[in-house]
Design an enzyme around this catalytic site. Structure first.
Site, PDB file in Angstrom:
ATOM      1  N   LEU A 157     -20.653 -18.837  34.232  1.00 49.90           N
ATOM      2  CA  LEU A 157     -20.250 -18.741  32.836  1.00 49.90           C
ATOM      3  C   LEU A 157     -21.454 -18.462  31.955  1.00 49.90           C
ATOM      4  O   LEU A 157     -22.498 -19.126  32.103  1.00 49.90           O
ATOM      5  CB  LEU A 157     -19.586 -20.060  32.404  1.00 49.90           C
ATOM      6  CG  LEU A 157     -19.397 -20.280  30.894  1.00 49.90           C
ATOM      7  CD1 LEU A 157     -18.432 -19.253  30.311  1.00 49.90           C
ATOM      8  CD2 LEU A 157     -18.910 -21.703  30.615  1.00 49.90           C
ATOM      9  N   SER A 158     -21.323 -17.507  31.044  1.00 47.52           N
ATOM     10  CA  SER A 158     -22.320 -17.263  30.006  1.00 47.52           C
ATOM     11  C   SER A 158     -23.666 -16.917  30.638  1.00 47.52           C
ATOM     12  O   SER A 158     -23.767 -15.913  31.346  1.00 47.52           O
ATOM     13  CB  SER A 158     -22.399 -18.483  29.088  1.00 47.52           C
ATOM     14  OG  SER A 158     -23.092 -18.206  27.913  1.00 47.52           O
TER      15      SER A 158
END
Length: 490
Positions: A157-158
């Protein structure tokens, strides 16, 4: 002071916006503390020389079989391994489908906001820094669990998504697939100063130029390439949707396939899935565009098979992205051949179609007690015979099927090559209103020279940005026309 020590010290005090892939508050920053072991999450030490100064946590269900898959799950900025373990849903599917999960963790000792160094060549390239530490974790887990080296996957994520893309580029010989959630294309930035520019709108490179960044990460490597899932919220203003488009362009170019989806469909949570098949008809790249979702990992709490996760900061209620990622990788279908598992059914074919049904047939597999039929990656039936008729379908729509044989113990064998059944009649028109960025991200349009053109009709929609909004009408499937004056679905 050694140069490497000085570099880490400088990165620790750097708090520029280039690092802020998740907006931090004092209460959410990890402050370099190790993740507390929650439930079955355990810390592992001594997994290697650890040049990236990372921590290793792992989870594996009891009685894990040898040759099971292995998943590497990378948290976002300000998060920890425990945060990702608790909220992402990966432990649920590790238990359900039988695989181990490694949760690498970085801390503020490496980065002020505990971000993985996706923008730093000293950390995200082959044989160096954090990337090398993560691969050491892979090798350690493979030895510990007897994991199948052909089925190692990475997701993040991210900032973890940015590192995931870099790992897929640098180690395509290690990872069979990846999933980038609210992340960035491989090697989008090679310095802190360039990182924030990637977040708000990556360089306007051609697909070939994006693909070259992957090919240049491991010179001389010619495949096979990882299969890549790309998750993006259309209202993400931390990592802009243009990054999903760049990721799609990058990996379809690496695979040598076009940017027009082989199929597009709607999933729960206002999610549009666009599939890009390889030459054999298998999905190589898949984008999941979640309408209206901001920056985070899509989850869908609940007890259903396709529900997972817990809502929290940057874990957003929409759809269980972990379930659909696992299905895309084939984690729900057993090992890909070998061992004692049954072989793939041969001769899968579409026997007939109507406007709302598709009939399939295939050859019997010796030792099979039953079969499992998957439609578009989701299990729909478990017939005992070698035929099946799928009903309740939509007219004029393409559906993709695979079949696996199941032995007497309930173990699924290898999935068959897919076949596509297209129902008769005309598919109902569908209408989509979104920004030009969102249309491109969802595979309804493409970019050329800074302008956006509708797929199929090739109508000019204006500049490639988040400020221009159009309504597109799709009919037939994959053919879009601008319908700003009104779009009535049939």
């Amino acid at each position: 002071m050694r140069p490497s020590t000085l570099r880490r010290l400088l990165r620790r005090v750097a708090t520029t916006a280039a690092l802020v892939l998740v907006t931090a508050t004092p209460s959410t920053v990890a402050a370099g503390q190790p993740a507390a072991a929650a439930g079955g999450l355990q810390q592992v030490t001594g997994f290697g020389s650890n040049p990236g100064n990372l921590q290793m946590y792992e989870y594996a269900p009891a009685g894990l079989a040898a040759d099971a898959p292995l998943v590497i799950a990378l948290h976002g900025c300000t998060q920890t391994a425990d945060t990702y373990y608790t909220n992402s849903g990966w432990p649920k599917y590790a238990d359900l489908w039988g695989f181990a999960v490694v949760f690498p963790q970085t801390t503020s000792a490496n980065n002020a906001l505990s971000c993985f160094g996706w923008f730093d060549p000293a950390e995200d390239t082959r044989g160096r820094g954090e990337a090398a530490s993560i691969v050491q974790m892979v090798e350690y887990a493979k030895q510990q669990y007897g994991s199948d080296a052909r089925r190692v996957y990475v997701t993040g994520l991210s900032a973890g998504g940015g590192m995931t893309a870099d790992l897929l580029a640098a180690y395509p010989d290690v990872f069979a697939g990846g999933s980038v959630a609210s992340g960035l294309p491989a090697q989008c930035a090679t310095s802190q100063s360039a990182a924030s520019g990637c977040q708000t709108g990556p360089q306007k490179l051609t697909p070939a130029q994006w693909g070259d960044k992957v090919r240049g990460s491991y010179p001389g490597y010619s495949g096979p390439w990882p299969r890549v899932a790309i998750w993006q919220g259309t209202s993400d203003y931390t990592v802009y949707p243009a990054n999903a488009t760049a990721l799609r362009d990058q990996w379809t170019d690496v695979w040598g396939i076009g940017r027009t989806p082989s199929s597009t469909d709607s999933l729960p949570g206002n999610t549009t899935r666009s599939v890009y098949d390889d030459a054999s008809g298998r999905p190589a790249v898949v984008t999941y565009s979640v309408s209206g979702m901001g920056h985070g990992l899509a989850v869908n709490p609940g007890s259903g098979t396709d529900q997972c996760g817990t809502t929290a900061a940057y874990f957003l209620s929409a759809i269980c992205s972990t379930y659909h990622t696992g299905v895309f990788w084939g984690l729900d279908q057993g090992a890909p051949g070998g061992g004692e598992q049954l072989p793939a059914p041969s001769g899968l074919q579409v026997a007939s179609v109507t406007a709302n049904s598709a009939s399939l047939s295939w050859n019997a597999v010796p030792g099979a007690a039953s079969y499992t039929v998957h439609r578009d990656g989701t299990k729909v039936a478990s017939p005992a015979s070698t035929t099946y008729t799928d009903t309740g379908l939509t007219a004029g729509t393409a559906y993709r099927y695979t079949v696996t044989a199941v032995d007497g113990s309930g173990t699924s064998g290898t999935a068959s090559p897919p076949v596509t059944a297209t129902t008769t009649g005309s598919a109902p028109a569908r209408c989509f209103t979104a920004t030009n960025y969102a249309h491109v991200t969802a595979g309804r349009a493409q970019t050329t020279g800074g302008y956006v053109y509708a797929n199929g009709s090739n109508e000019n929609m204006g500049l490639y940005n988040v400020f221009v909004t159009h309504t597109l009408k799709e009919s037939p499937a994959g053919y879009f026309v601008v319908a700003d004056s009104g779009c009535a679905a049939r």
